[in-house]
Design a protein around this motif. Structure first.
Motif, PDB file in Angstrom:
ATOM      1  N   ARG A   1      47.730 -26.509  36.530  1.00 40.78           N
ATOM      2  CA  ARG A   1      47.275 -27.393  37.597  1.00 40.78           C
ATOM      3  C   ARG A   1      46.371 -26.834  38.626  1.00 40.78           C
ATOM      4  O   ARG A   1      45.395 -27.330  38.829  1.00 40.78           O
ATOM      5  N   GLU A   2      46.948 -25.785  39.211  1.00 42.23           N
ATOM      6  CA  GLU A   2      46.101 -24.965  40.279  1.00 42.23           C
ATOM      7  C   GLU A   2      44.480 -24.552  39.827  1.00 42.23           C
ATOM      8  O   GLU A   2      43.531 -24.534  40.407  1.00 42.23           O
ATOM      9  N   PHE A   3      44.926 -24.111  38.385  1.00 50.55           N
ATOM     10  CA  PHE A   3      43.600 -23.600  37.845  1.00 50.55           C
ATOM     11  C   PHE A   3      42.633 -24.690  37.610  1.00 50.55           C
ATOM     12  O   PHE A   3      41.233 -24.885  38.073  1.00 50.55           O
ATOM     13  N   PHE A   4      43.046 -26.140  37.392  1.00 44.69           N
ATOM     14  CA  PHE A   4      42.409 -27.408  37.051  1.00 44.69           C
ATOM     15  C   PHE A   4      41.628 -27.719  38.540  1.00 44.69           C
ATOM     16  O   PHE A   4      40.579 -28.134  38.480  1.00 44.69           O
ATOM     17  N   ASN A   5      42.517 -27.691  39.537  1.00 48.29           N
ATOM     18  CA  ASN A   5      42.195 -28.164  40.755  1.00 48.29           C
ATOM     19  C   ASN A   5      41.181 -27.343  41.585  1.00 48.29           C
ATOM     20  O   ASN A   5      40.177 -27.541  42.023  1.00 48.29           O
ATOM     21  N   MET A   6      41.053 -25.959  41.055  1.00 51.75           N
ATOM     22  CA  MET A   6      40.187 -25.003  41.524  1.00 51.75           C
ATOM     23  C   MET A   6      38.816 -25.331  40.935  1.00 51.75           C
ATOM     24  O   MET A   6      37.714 -25.227  41.384  1.00 51.75           O
ATOM     25  N   ALA A   7      38.729 -25.736  39.547  1.00 55.14           N
ATOM     26  CA  ALA A   7      37.881 -26.131  38.887  1.00 55.14           C
ATOM     27  C   ALA A   7      37.011 -27.628  39.422  1.00 55.14           C
ATOM     28  O   ALA A   7      36.000 -27.392  39.340  1.00 55.14           O
ATOM     29  N   LYS A   8      37.853 -28.368  40.147  1.00 50.74           N
ATOM     30  CA  LYS A   8      37.440 -29.614  40.718  1.00 50.74           C
ATOM     31  C   LYS A   8      36.653 -28.965  41.785  1.00 50.74           C
ATOM     32  O   LYS A   8      35.488 -29.462  42.386  1.00 50.74           O
ATOM     33  N   LEU A   9      37.016 -28.116  42.472  1.00 51.71           N
ATOM     34  CA  LEU A   9      36.445 -27.749  44.178  1.00 51.71           C
ATOM     35  C   LEU A   9      35.002 -27.040  43.462  1.00 51.71           C
ATOM     36  O   LEU A   9      33.863 -27.428  44.158  1.00 51.71           O
ATOM     37  N   LEU A  10      35.054 -26.392  42.357  1.00 55.16           N
ATOM     38  CA  LEU A  10      33.856 -25.549  41.988  1.00 55.16           C
ATOM     39  C   LEU A  10      32.930 -26.774  41.538  1.00 55.16           C
ATOM     40  O   LEU A  10      31.525 -26.486  41.688  1.00 55.16           O
ATOM     41  N   GLN A  11      33.242 -27.588  40.735  1.00 51.89           N
ATOM     42  CA  GLN A  11      32.553 -28.837  40.299  1.00 51.89           C
ATOM     43  C   GLN A  11      31.783 -29.441  41.457  1.00 51.89           C
ATOM     44  O   GLN A  11      30.617 -29.699  41.107  1.00 51.89           O
ATOM     45  N   ILE A  12      32.261 -29.613  42.478  1.00 51.28           N
ATOM     46  CA  ILE A  12      31.593 -30.235  43.571  1.00 51.28           C
ATOM     47  C   ILE A  12      31.186 -29.030  44.447  1.00 51.28           C
ATOM     48  O   ILE A  12      30.446 -29.506  45.758  1.00 51.28           O
ATOM     49  N   GLY A  13      30.584 -27.959  44.086  1.00 49.28           N
ATOM     50  CA  GLY A  13      30.050 -27.066  44.562  1.00 49.28           C
ATOM     51  C   GLY A  13      30.491 -26.430  45.868  1.00 49.28           C
ATOM     52  O   GLY A  13      29.863 -25.503  46.685  1.00 49.28           O
ATOM     53  N   VAL A  14      31.935 -26.532  45.911  1.00 48.72           N
ATOM     54  CA  VAL A  14      32.847 -25.572  46.868  1.00 48.72           C
ATOM     55  C   VAL A  14      32.844 -23.985  46.540  1.00 48.72           C
ATOM     56  O   VAL A  14      33.822 -24.021  45.465  1.00 48.72           O
ATOM     57  N   MET A  15      32.124 -23.325  46.914  1.00 43.25           N
ATOM     58  CA  MET A  15      32.293 -21.884  46.357  1.00 43.25           C
ATOM     59  C   MET A  15      32.791 -20.971  47.389  1.00 43.25           C
ATOM     60  O   MET A  15      33.124 -19.803  47.094  1.00 43.25           O
ATOM     61  N   LYS A  16      32.792 -21.260  48.539  1.00 44.45           N
ATOM     62  CA  LYS A  16      33.447 -20.356  49.667  1.00 44.45           C
ATOM     63  C   LYS A  16      34.458 -21.055  50.392  1.00 44.45           C
ATOM     64  O   LYS A  16      34.370 -22.417  50.585  1.00 44.45           O
ATOM     65  N   PRO A  17      35.236 -20.324  51.079  1.00 47.24           N
ATOM     66  CA  PRO A  17      36.211 -20.952  51.677  1.00 47.24           C
ATOM     67  C   PRO A  17      35.909 -21.951  53.060  1.00 47.24           C
ATOM     68  O   PRO A  17      35.023 -21.768  53.386  1.00 47.24           O
ATOM     69  N   LEU A  18      36.433 -23.143  52.806  1.00 46.41           N
ATOM     70  CA  LEU A  18      36.361 -24.148  53.716  1.00 46.41           C
ATOM     71  C   LEU A  18      37.764 -24.261  54.371  1.00 46.41           C
ATOM     72  O   LEU A  18      38.763 -24.897  53.940  1.00 46.41           O
ATOM     73  N   GLN A  19      37.940 -23.955  55.709  1.00 44.46           N
ATOM     74  CA  GLN A  19      39.197 -23.829  56.340  1.00 44.46           C
ATOM     75  C   GLN A  19      39.272 -24.933  57.343  1.00 44.46           C
ATOM     76  O   GLN A  19      40.386 -25.211  57.703  1.00 44.46           O
ATOM     77  N   LYS A  20      38.302 -25.360  58.175  1.00 45.16           N
ATOM     78  CA  LYS A  20      38.520 -26.075  59.269  1.00 45.16           C
ATOM     79  C   LYS A  20      38.198 -27.281  58.776  1.00 45.16           C
ATOM     80  O   LYS A  20      36.844 -27.726  58.661  1.00 45.16           O
TER      81      LYS A  20
END
Lengths: 703, 703
Positions: free
Chosen positions: A279-298
């Motif tokens: 599940r986490e693996f897949f959700n990480m893939a979603k982040l990468l899909q939308i181009g989020v490659m670096k921490p977004l914390q704020k």
């Protein structure tokens, strides 16, 4: 290296091609033919033509050059087939066939043979026992998986074929695209290292997902990944097989550092993101899909519904790395101009239930300009007026200005909206937690408070600042108007509940001799063995230690008398008007420090807290809690809940603490609190617990 | 009570009914008309007929009796409308209209007025500012949500309308059915307590989901829920609003027991399952949908793929309450008869990738008879031969014999299978973690090892057993053939890395005087202030404390000399042949106990462990780990990772520990380990750390 052949061969031979639709040899050919135009050569000993292509009896019969051969024949004839490939000067081979290392000794032997042939012939060999490869950009499916992934920027390397297929299939439904897929199989020669090396410089690949069961070369893996993660994030899910396999080499401190912990530590150092579940693996893939490659914390949360926004806020508060930013005054002013007065202008920004897409638009136009925010989580619930598709289209626009994390919660009503999101290269996170968890994983161990570029280092100054903040917090309790119950009253009250406060009250110094004798006579240690404590009892002295109102380790009457003088002097100096009503002389008891406390909650009434005392409470907050009244079984359960429970059950061969005696105190305090609503707080701190006793050493009752 | 009217009224008036499809007043009427046949009366001041029904200008004009009136008019005219309902003797009213308490003082005033009218007239009142109610069994939708939930056995009570809609909508897509849905709104009169009371005895309701933002009556909620959970599970998701609202009443120990913790404690005691995210809430609903109402802790995993099964095993291992059972020999024998030889007959049972539904059938037939298992998790990944639909149908049959938890992982390829599952009353858990998390939540705090009926109590015997188990574990390290490096060699080696081992080696007792003088002179305390420690250095003495080879607290040469004799005697008694090479005299240093250790991992090589020493390490495993070589920033990060970090950054106003000095030691040990592969283990235990120093007090190097 000729690894390129696995992804963009000009010519491919399928050895073991079949016309039977239930056979792997058919699926392979079908998938290859269904892709971009290439020279495909079926090799079959039974068919003359398959899928309209001429079939060859042997690869030797093909006159053209072959870049890639895919072998799907019985394991035992694979070596001879591979020899033929070598003779034909095939550069790269995928062995799909199973029946090698995974079946035991005979298979291992066979696999070694195959690896030797490939090695001698200079063939780059993938497999055996694998699914093959897929390249979504060159439109090659050299696998028997009936999946055509969307083209994207994520490469996926998997040591499990089935997991690979499942993830690719699910990804198709959720709009996640891939650059390449590699099913590694048994890794007779090529391993994850070789493909990572290749993917490092692959222009189509911006991020890498890996499913790992066993690593052969730890340090090389680390070195290579450290290199890659400088530019491309790597997400690893590791399955536990190797933990069991390597248990034998563990020694006693192994329990502190099991192999899995080492793997995680190594990944952390190499900048890899390790996840525990598909599940986490897949959700990480979603982040990468939308181009989020670096921490977004704020984060900013934009919502059309209060409930989910509150839950999302709670999740962000609980996260180790994420926080909601405080919107600038300017942003808030702008929002007020375009949103209805019922909207919430703080973060989360709630544009309320009747928001059409135009209101999302108005809010987003302002929020994407908020400089201190890294990303905007957009919550959408399907309410009467909600325009799911139009809102999805907006997000596809605004994500060009600032990362947008869509969380549309619902089913059929939002289905078209989700289609719109994925059609535009976005994804949807099913629930807020899916997004938060993924952002948290991406941020790794980065702390909430650290500035991004300081995240890797805590220097001394920061350490000091940290401790100041902690002190600041402790300093700011709400002003109290509670008063402390006198010792005598407390002792009387406690007696009614069969709770003993040990020690004897003494009015005059000259009475010490008799008091100490009395204590010693009733003590198991006899007259000589006791060590005493002397404390001043005074309504004016709440914090005894700070006032010098406690003396420990007194071994004789003489020492106790001296202590008496010292206490009196200290109090007189520090608080001249303080009245010392009595002195309390106690034997010093040893054991584990425990705290038991009672406080009243506005909604639930009396609550009782249990915890390991001293530093455990202060530093680790290792406590458990119940609402009164508390039964004995509940009290026992409560004790067993603390993290440090094995401190009480006997470490290093120590005798276990008498849990029942502690449970008794909890039950009695709970009863006392229930029957005496005028009592607002009780602190038993410490209770000294041993294998035979649970002694209340100090108590403070506030009314 | 007339709460029944909210779920099965014979006659309903919609006051504020509208012909405008964008109005709530239309949606309400449309939803009511779309349900089971009832007498529905639109009340509208502008229309004469809506949806083919005659519209009345006022409820007074309706001659028939009205069980339920649903009001969706401007807030300010709600009181007069409600008066009309009272005059008409309407028993129950839902006020949909917003503009009450939630908008501030004026709205609160209005809401009070409304509550008063209802109170005087004996009207049961739901709302205002709510969505309404839905009953899936009587086919009533008295809400403006355009959702027709599947009939099921779960009641859903929500303080957020939007969250309610979102969950109902999503549930529709995933096959979760409901008995009743209640949107509570502002709870002017009826609250969650009233509806819970009703649901307790509602035959259609077997389980209850609640979304809570604020509780009014904590103890009553607990009492009632304790009653209900005896027969019907309750799942609560609580949003944090009230935490912020009640921060003001918190006092200093409030930080240990914030309101949220009290809420959780109260729920735990009442047998309620509390979840933190909508995702967990939803997955719990899935469990309830398939009739899982009681903890299922002992699991079998059946799979057609190794990878996902390994991950599932890892998740179960990591779970606090679940475990994989050991299959009985009989079961295994039976499985061997019907499964191919390549299958795995342990738990997980892997029927491998080419499994058709017949193989699932054969395995399930045997596994449902395994008495020690509570449930079977069935994993399915879409592989070439997988028969998703047929397998789904099988599960619908076998779940009658034993709970089956389906986890089909995939997208389009498994879509038909999921339809089959839900068409047959089952659900699908998207990922293994979804199922494990839900089962874990259902089991609450039940431990893995406890028998079910003992789960509520740890008696003394169990406590002792627990500690025995712990000792057992510690006793079973793999046999070692490592030898310990001598103190002198260790000191030399450490010196090269600028690591100081404090103290002076002494050959003869008579040399003590000079050694102690030397130490004192170089010490900040001067000649008198020091307290010493004496230790025997001997290759035959590994565990110094057990052998009586350490004496602490020595204040003079005379005391040190006596200690020397005692040590010598103790070792001679306990191990007559032991050779004492030297005695080591050191000053006693104070500070926090730290451990730093080095071990070699089979895959990654040297690893360094950092942790708080003593009880913290043993009881809490509060350590962090890195692979060597370790840079200084990485070492600092590693230190900051431990849970008890604020013990080092200065509790109770203590000066913070010198983190840099500790980081230095880590870096040097990492370097030493990298350059000396012959060294297998290093234990610095303890290192005493203070605001100025980090002293290695004892060291053990194994080669």
């Amino acid at each position: 290296m000729t690894i390129q052949n696995f992804f963009n061969p000009k010519s491919v031979a399928v050895i073991g091609a079949s016309a039977d639709k239930n056979k792997v040899g058919y699926a392979l050919l079908f998938n290859l033919v269904s892709g971009a135009k290439r020279d495909i050569y079926p090799v079959s000993i039974s068919e003359k033509e398959i899928l309209g292509l001429k079939a060859y009896a042997s690869i030797k019969d093909i006159s053209a050059e072959i870049d890639l051969a895919v072998i799907a024949v019985r394991a035992d004839i694979v070596p001879s087939i591979l020899e033929e490939c070598a003779a034909k000067k095939v550069q790269s081979v995928i062995i799909i066939s199973a029946g090698f290392k995974e079946i035991g000794a005979a298979g291992t032997e066979l696999e070694k043979k195959v690896a030797d042939i490939a090695g001698r012939a200079g063939i780059t060999l993938l497999g055996p026992n694998c699914l093959g490869t897929i390249d979504a950009h060159t439109d090659l499916n050299a696998s028997f998986a009936a999946i055509k992934p969307k083209a994207g920027q994520i490469a996926f390397v998997s040591q499990s074929g089935a997991l690979g297929t499942a993830v690719l299939d699910k990804a198709l439904a959720e709009g996640i695209g891939f650059s390449k897929f590699i099913s590694l199989g048994n890794e007779a020669t090529l391993s994850e290292i070789d493909f990572l090396q290749y993917l490092k410089d692959d222009a189509d690949t911006k991020a890498i997902l890996i499913y790992i069961e066993q690593l052969s070369a730890g340090p090389e893996f680390m070195r290579l990944c450290s290199e890659i993660t400088k530019t491309k994030p790597i997400v690893v899910i590791k399955a536990g097989r190797s933990v069991r396999g390597q248990q034998a080499v563990m020694s006693h401190t192994g329990s502190l550092a099991p192999e899995d912990a080492v793997f995680k530590a190594a990944c952390k150092q190499a900048g890899i993101i390790v996840v525990e579940s598909i599940r986490e693996f897949f959700n990480m893939a979603k982040l990468l899909q939308i181009g989020v490659m670096k921490p977004l914390q704020k984060l900013i949360v934009l919502t059309n519904a209060g409930g989910p926004a509150v839950i999302t806020t709670d999740l962000i508060d609980a996260s180790r790395s994420l926080s909601l930013i405080t919107l600038s005054t300017e942003t808030k002013e702008q929002l007020k101009k375009v949103l209805p007065p019922m909207a919430a202008f703080n973060n989360p920004v709630d544009i309320i239930g009747d928001a059409l897409s135009a209101r999302y638009d108005a809010a987003l136009k302002i929020l994407v300009e908020e400089k201190s925010a890294d990303a905007i989580i957009v919550l959408l619930t399907p309410q009467m007026m909600t325009e799911t598709e139009a809102t999805a289209l907006l997000l596809a626009e605004y994500c060009k200005k600032k990362p947008i994390i869509p969380v549309f919660i619902g089913g059929p009503t939002i289905a078209k909206g989700l289609e719109t999101l994925t059609a535009n290269g976005l994804v949807n996170f099913t629930f807020p937690k899916d997004a938060i968890e993924a952002l948290d994983n991406l941020a790794g161990n980065a702390s909430k408070i650290d500035e991004k570029n300081k995240a890797t280092e805590i220097n001394k100054k920061e350490t000091e600042k940290l401790s100041e903040t902690a002190t600041e917090k402790e300093k700011s309790p709400a002003p109290k108007t509670l008063t402390m119950m006198s010792f005598a009253e407390t002792a009387d009250l406690f007696k009614k509940y069969d709770l003993t406060l040990p020690g004897v009250l003494v009015k005059e110094k000259s009475d010490l001799t008799e008091a100490m004798k009395k204590i010693s006579e009733s003590s198991a240690n006899g007259a000589d063995g006791n060590v005493f404590t002397l404390k001043a009892i005074s309504p004016d002295v709440v914090h005894k230690t700070e006032m010098g109102a406690v003396k420990l380790n007194l071994k004789s009457v003489a020492e106790a008398e001296l202590a008496w003088e010292e206490i009196a002097t200290s109090i007189k100096t520090k608080k001249p008007n303080a009245v010392i009503e009595d002195m309390l002389i106690q034997t010093m008891v040893s054991g584990k420090e425990i705290i038991i406390g009672m406080k009243r909650d506005a909604v639930f009434g009396a609550t009782v807290l249990f915890g390991l005392g001293g530093i455990f409470t202060e530093a680790l907050k290792d406590t458990s809690l119940r609402v009164a009244p508390i039964t004995k079984p509940e009290a026992t359960k409560m004790i067993s809940e603390i993290r440090g429970i094995n401190i009480l059950t006997g470490l290093r061969g120590e005798a276990p603490i008498d849990i029942e005696k502690l449970a008794d105190i909890i039950v009695k305090i709970s009863q006392l609190a229930t029957e005496h609503p005028e009592i607002k707080e009780i602190d038993l701190n410490p209770v000294m617990a041993s294998s035979t006793n649970a002694d209340i050493v100090d108590v403070r009752v506030m009314i």
